[in-house]
Design a protein around this motif. Structure first.
Motif, short mmCIF file in Angstrom:
data_model
loop_
_atom_site.label_atom_id
_atom_site.label_comp_id
_atom_site.label_asym_id
_atom_site.label_seq_id
_atom_site.Cartn_x
_atom_site.Cartn_y
_atom_site.Cartn_z
N GLY A 154 -2.04 -8.97 -2.97
CA GLY A 154 -1.54 -8.95 -1.60
C GLY A 154 -1.97 -7.55 -0.95
O GLY A 154 -1.95 -7.25 0.14
N MET A 155 -2.95 -6.64 -2.04
CA MET A 155 -3.09 -5.36 -1.46
C MET A 155 -4.71 -5.47 -1.15
O MET A 155 -5.34 -5.62 -2.28
CB MET A 155 -2.85 -4.42 -2.58
CG MET A 155 -1.28 -4.12 -2.64
SD MET A 155 -0.81 -2.95 -3.86
CE MET A 155 -1.28 -4.26 -5.52
N GLY A 186 -12.10 -11.13 -5.68
CA GLY A 186 -10.77 -11.69 -4.89
C GLY A 186 -9.37 -11.10 -5.45
O GLY A 186 -8.55 -11.63 -4.98
N MET A 187 -9.37 -9.89 -6.12
CA MET A 187 -8.09 -9.45 -6.63
C MET A 187 -7.36 -9.02 -5.44
O MET A 187 -5.96 -9.26 -5.61
CB MET A 187 -8.58 -8.22 -7.45
CG MET A 187 -8.60 -8.73 -8.99
SD MET A 187 -7.50 -10.03 -9.75
CE MET A 187 -6.14 -9.13 -9.76
N PHE A 208 1.58 -3.50 -9.21
CA PHE A 208 2.00 -3.41 -7.90
C PHE A 208 2.73 -2.17 -7.75
O PHE A 208 2.93 -1.37 -8.65
CB PHE A 208 2.96 -4.78 -7.64
CG PHE A 208 2.37 -6.14 -7.82
CD1 PHE A 208 1.95 -6.68 -6.72
CD2 PHE A 208 2.33 -6.90 -8.84
CE1 PHE A 208 1.23 -7.71 -6.77
CE2 PHE A 208 1.91 -8.05 -9.03
CZ PHE A 208 1.23 -8.50 -7.95
N PRO A 209 2.67 -2.00 -6.40
CA PRO A 209 3.49 -0.42 -6.00
C PRO A 209 4.91 0.00 -7.04
O PRO A 209 5.07 1.10 -7.64
CB PRO A 209 3.65 -0.34 -4.55
CG PRO A 209 2.52 -1.52 -4.19
CD PRO A 209 2.66 -2.58 -5.11
N GLY A 236 4.24 -14.26 -4.63
CA GLY A 236 4.65 -13.54 -3.28
C GLY A 236 6.05 -12.59 -3.89
O GLY A 236 5.88 -11.57 -3.17
N VAL A 237 6.55 -13.09 -4.80
CA VAL A 237 7.74 -12.28 -5.44
C VAL A 237 7.18 -10.78 -5.94
O VAL A 237 8.01 -9.92 -5.59
CB VAL A 237 8.62 -12.89 -6.43
CG1 VAL A 237 8.39 -12.63 -7.60
CG2 VAL A 237 10.20 -12.81 -5.98
N PHE A 238 6.18 -10.69 -6.47
CA PHE A 238 5.55 -9.44 -6.91
C PHE A 238 5.52 -8.62 -5.75
O PHE A 238 5.17 -7.30 -6.07
CB PHE A 238 4.39 -9.63 -7.64
CG PHE A 238 4.44 -10.74 -9.04
CD1 PHE A 238 5.46 -10.95 -9.58
CD2 PHE A 238 3.39 -11.52 -9.33
CE1 PHE A 238 5.55 -11.80 -10.64
CE2 PHE A 238 3.37 -12.46 -10.36
CZ PHE A 238 4.63 -12.45 -11.02
#
Lengths: 100, 152
Positions: A80-81, A74-75, B57-58, B123-125
């Motif tokens: 979100g990616m 579930g990562m 994160f990107p 969400g902020v990340f």
């Protein structure tokens, strides 16, 4: 709407599992599944699933134990990616189990 | 929704030699202002060893150390910028390292009540504009403004 039962797992069974549980519930609803969600840590997982008919376990922390229930990583839900991929894998498990 | 961001929980220039040192320095803020019990920091350090919280994160790599609700008095989120990146292990993949530039340490009392806060932090990340603003912010006041704006 079809019913299903999903457990989300993260290290503490608190922060990340709650967060991805909410996202998964919403996105499953959009795809026609009404999900009952439970949250667990790898430690509490066995007691959380006992006595329940769990369809799939979604892991935001690695779960090594084989509990006889399909597991989905579930990562993607956390970062979100790759959310779509996680949901599709969950649905594939649900459709397989509920195909009758 | 509960307030999550407090001016006194903001820190910049945290000069940490490793992840444990970073957690201990930033966790001091929670303890100093009564957000957590004196067992919290040790509990976070131990939990991080077993269940890491590094995320990539990107635009940025961060860590979001936290622990069980029994160690917490009052909900809040510390926002800390590190003086230089510190190695944390990735949450989802044991053995994979991330070079965290910021720490968002969380004190959670009731996950159901604070799900809005948790979602906002996560969400902020993913919000490149917000992370860019965090990167540019240099003083505690600037970081506070960004945190207030995007997390609340």
């Amino acid at each position: 709407m079809k019913n299903c039962t999903v457990v989300t797992v993260c290290g503490s069974g608190v922060v990340t599992s709650s967060m991805i549980a909410l996202k998964i519930k919403e996105q499953l609803r959009d795809k026609g599944w009404d999900a009952t969600m439970y949250e667990a840590s790898p430690v509490s997982l066995e007691s959380v699933i006992t006595g329940k008919d769990i369809d799939v376990i979604v892991c935001a922390s690695p779960v090594t134990a084989d509990l006889g229930i399909p597991k989905v990583k579930g990562m993607g839900m956390v970062t979100g990616m790759g959310e779509e991929k996680v949901i599709n894998e969950i649905i594939a498990v649900l459709e397989e189990k509920h195909k009758d | 929704m509960d307030q999550a961001i407090y001016r006194e929980l903001i820190m910049v220039g945290v000069d940490a030699k490793d992840s444990e040192d970073a957690i201990r320095q930033v966790g001091t803020l929670f303890e100093k202002y009564g957000f957590v019990k004196d067992t919290y920091v040790d509990a976070v350090v131990e939990r991080e060893k077993v269940f890491a919280t590094g995320l990539e994160f990107p635009g940025i790599s961060i860590a979001m150390p936290h622990t069980d609700i029994v160690h917490v008095n009052k909900p809040g989120v510390t926002v800390a910028k590190l003086a230089h990146p510190v190695e944390f292990e990735h949450m989802g993949e044991p053995g994979r390292k991330v070079q965290a530039e910021m720490l968002f340490m969380m004190a959670i009392v009731n996950p159901e009540d604070q799900i809005g806060t948790i979602m906002k932090v996560l969400g902020v990340f993913q919000n490149e504009e917000a992370m860019e603003a965090f990167k540019k912010a240099e003083t505690e006041d600037e970081v506070y403004e960004v945190a207030k704006k995007y997390i609340g």
